[in-house]
Structure formats: structure tokens, C-alpha cells
Design a protein around this motif. Sequence first.
Motif, PDB file in Angstrom:
ATOM      1  N   TYR A 207      24.060  31.177 -79.594  1.00 24.38           N
ATOM      2  CA  TYR A 207      22.680  31.260 -79.124  1.00 24.38           C
ATOM      3  C   TYR A 207      22.411  30.335 -77.941  1.00 24.38           C
ATOM      4  O   TYR A 207      21.547  30.606 -77.098  1.00 24.38           O
ATOM      5  N   LYS A 208      23.156  29.204 -77.863  1.00 21.53           N
ATOM      6  CA  LYS A 208      22.933  28.260 -76.763  1.00 21.53           C
ATOM      7  C   LYS A 208      23.280  28.855 -75.399  1.00 21.53           C
ATOM      8  O   LYS A 208      22.869  28.331 -74.365  1.00 21.53           O
ATOM      9  N   ASN A 209      24.030  29.949 -75.407  1.00 17.71           N
ATOM     10  CA  ASN A 209      24.416  30.594 -74.143  1.00 17.71           C
ATOM     11  C   ASN A 209      23.414  31.657 -73.688  1.00 17.71           C
ATOM     12  O   ASN A 209      23.624  32.299 -72.656  1.00 17.71           O
ATOM     13  N   ILE A 210      22.352  31.847 -74.443  1.00 19.21           N
ATOM     14  CA  ILE A 210      21.310  32.782 -74.005  1.00 19.21           C
ATOM     15  C   ILE A 210      20.592  32.174 -72.804  1.00 19.21           C
ATOM     16  O   ILE A 210      20.159  31.023 -72.833  1.00 19.21           O
ATOM     17  N   LYS A 211      20.501  32.954 -71.736  1.00 20.58           N
ATOM     18  CA  LYS A 211      19.905  32.475 -70.486  1.00 20.58           C
ATOM     19  C   LYS A 211      18.508  33.083 -70.331  1.00 20.58           C
ATOM     20  O   LYS A 211      18.373  34.291 -70.120  1.00 20.58           O
ATOM     21  N   LEU A 212      17.515  32.230 -70.442  1.00 17.56           N
ATOM     22  CA  LEU A 212      16.135  32.711 -70.359  1.00 17.56           C
ATOM     23  C   LEU A 212      15.751  33.024 -68.918  1.00 17.56           C
ATOM     24  O   LEU A 212      16.296  32.458 -67.974  1.00 17.56           O
ATOM     25  N   ASP A 213      14.802  33.934 -68.778  1.00 21.59           N
ATOM     26  CA  ASP A 213      14.295  34.373 -67.479  1.00 21.59           C
ATOM     27  C   ASP A 213      12.780  34.476 -67.624  1.00 21.59           C
ATOM     28  O   ASP A 213      12.294  35.040 -68.615  1.00 21.59           O
ATOM     29  N   PRO A 214      11.987  33.943 -66.689  1.00 20.53           N
ATOM     30  CA  PRO A 214      10.528  33.984 -66.849  1.00 20.53           C
ATOM     31  C   PRO A 214       9.949  35.391 -66.892  1.00 20.53           C
ATOM     32  O   PRO A 214       8.806  35.578 -67.325  1.00 20.53           O
ATOM     33  N   VAL A 244      15.352  29.746 -79.463  1.00 20.36           N
ATOM     34  CA  VAL A 244      15.642  30.334 -78.149  1.00 20.36           C
ATOM     35  C   VAL A 244      14.407  30.168 -77.277  1.00 20.36           C
ATOM     36  O   VAL A 244      14.443  29.525 -76.241  1.00 20.36           O
ATOM     37  N   GLN A 245      13.278  30.706 -77.711  1.00 22.76           N
ATOM     38  CA  GLN A 245      12.028  30.526 -76.970  1.00 22.76           C
ATOM     39  C   GLN A 245      10.836  30.587 -77.916  1.00 22.76           C
ATOM     40  O   GLN A 245      10.233  29.574 -78.226  1.00 22.76           O
ATOM     41  N   TYR A 246      10.497  31.782 -78.395  1.00 24.22           N
ATOM     42  CA  TYR A 246       9.385  31.942 -79.329  1.00 24.22           C
ATOM     43  C   TYR A 246       9.916  32.466 -80.669  1.00 24.22           C
ATOM     44  O   TYR A 246      11.046  32.947 -80.748  1.00 24.22           O
ATOM     45  N   THR A 247       9.081  32.371 -81.699  1.00 23.93           N
ATOM     46  CA  THR A 247       9.555  32.757 -83.030  1.00 23.93           C
ATOM     47  C   THR A 247       8.672  33.824 -83.650  1.00 23.93           C
ATOM     48  O   THR A 247       7.484  33.935 -83.347  1.00 23.93           O
ATOM     49  N   GLY A 248       9.298  34.595 -84.552  1.00 19.78           N
ATOM     50  CA  GLY A 248       8.602  35.639 -85.284  1.00 19.78           C
ATOM     51  C   GLY A 248       8.948  35.598 -86.755  1.00 19.78           C
ATOM     52  O   GLY A 248       9.934  34.970 -87.171  1.00 19.78           O
TER      53      GLY A 248
END
Length: 284
Positions: A207-214, A244-248
Amino acid sequence: MVLQRDSLKADSIARKTGQLPGAILPGHRIVAFYGNIRSKGMGILGREPKAQMMRKFDKVLAEWQAADPSLPVMPALHSVTITAQGAAGADGKYRLMNSKSTIEETRAWAKEKNALLFMDVQVGLSDLPHELPKLTEYLKDPTIHLGIDPEFAMATKNARPGKKIGTYDAKDVNYAINFLARIVSENHLPPKILIVHRFTQGMLTNYKNIKLDPRVQVIIDMDGWGDPVLKKDSYKAYVQKQPVQYTGFKLFYEYDIKRKPFHLMTPKEVLAELTPVPLYVQYQ
């Protein structure tokens, strides 16, 4: 020769308060009903007659708004659009896409409700590069977003869907992020939302390799059912500890109450007992 600029490498991305204009999160909480309008067995979205289901949806939306008046509730229909199958099909990939008429009817239901529409993808023995392009035209609609379900991604398991729990790696999530980011840039859209379902350690690797994009807001959705204690523990283990960013968080009308003394968690319970507080809540 004219060189085409890669739309993923935007020259500049204008941000406002850390988000792109039109971003839904974190300024809203999305509350979704999940399933398929043609299936009684896949979730609340198709289990009950439309009018009855929509009345239940209105009640749930009101409960969430009352539980947390500080955050506006955004309704959503989360429709399984490409579904894993028990039969291989002509190409041996164990998945089937909804008909155009089913997709358009679901889209109409969402528009009637002024709701977002999530198109959920279960790839079976196929993969995201082969399946997501089928949804491109729909995703050009600013109200339509995407969900991907590792449970039914079976390529690395060499098994039929349902026999084992599938998996996605960061590279698969990154493909989905880049796919959506390109649609956003090329069609001048507000950010898209990507839901990634998860309820085990192995469903999402690296999961640490997930690259976020705005241009894409990523939600990891805790997808497990049963005892509220187990659900909360899974949330802590796989969502809170591997953000990662937000949660559900997902609630199951049938499976969460299958055995006593299990119960369907209330909005107030979810808000009080989960950290971080989920910005996406799904009912199946």
C-alpha cells in the motif's frame, strides 16, 4: 510532427485549500446504497422494490445527517457494473458487464436522487487495463465515480471467483488512479473518487507504493461483515494502520445481523468508535 502532451503530466494544477476545485472530500460524507438493480442477492439496491428502497435510503440519509450535522451528507448509489461470475464465459475471464439498459436505468435512478453513482468492477480472471476502458464514456459524467474490488481479482490466485479471496497490488490501484486522472484532465472534470474494498491483509499489497494524485480521491473501504467487534478490529488493522487517503466502512443489512447478539451499527456508533471517522459509508 506535433507532439501530444501527456494529460497525466499537467503543467499546473490549481488547488484551493489543499484540494482541487469541485473535490467532494473531505467536505462531505458520502452515504451509499450498494448492489445491482437487477439482482435481489447483491445488495439493498436491488433487493426491494425501488420506491420502498428509496424510502429506506431517505431514512438512512436523515439518520447520518442528524448524527453529524457538521458535515453535509452526499447520497450515492454504488452499482456493481462488471460482476464476477461462477461461469467462465466465452473468453474464460469469469466476469460479465451490465447491459447498457441496466447501466442507463441505474444512472437515471441516481440522477432522480441527485446522487453520485459509483460503478463497481469485479474483474474475475481479467484485469483493470482490460475492464476499466469499457467505462470511459460513463466516467466522463462528473457525477460518476469508480469502485474496484480486490476480493474478485483472481489473476494471481489462478482460481475461480468465490473460491479464494483475490488481491490487488499498489500497481493495480495506481493504474486505476492514472486512468481516472487522465479522464479528469482530458474532460476538465472535478476530481474523481476511487473506492478500494478491503477486509483482509492480503487483499491489498504494498500500500505504501500507492501514488496519490489530486485529481483522484482514494477511499479504502472496510468491507467485512459480522460482529461489530470484528468489524471494528478489521478497520483498525487494515484501514487505520495502512492509510492511503480517506476511509470507508460498510454495513450489511443481512449479514451483520446473521447471528445473535450481532447488530447493525448505528451512525452514532460508527462515528464514536472508528478513528479516523469514515467519510464514506456503504449499506449492502
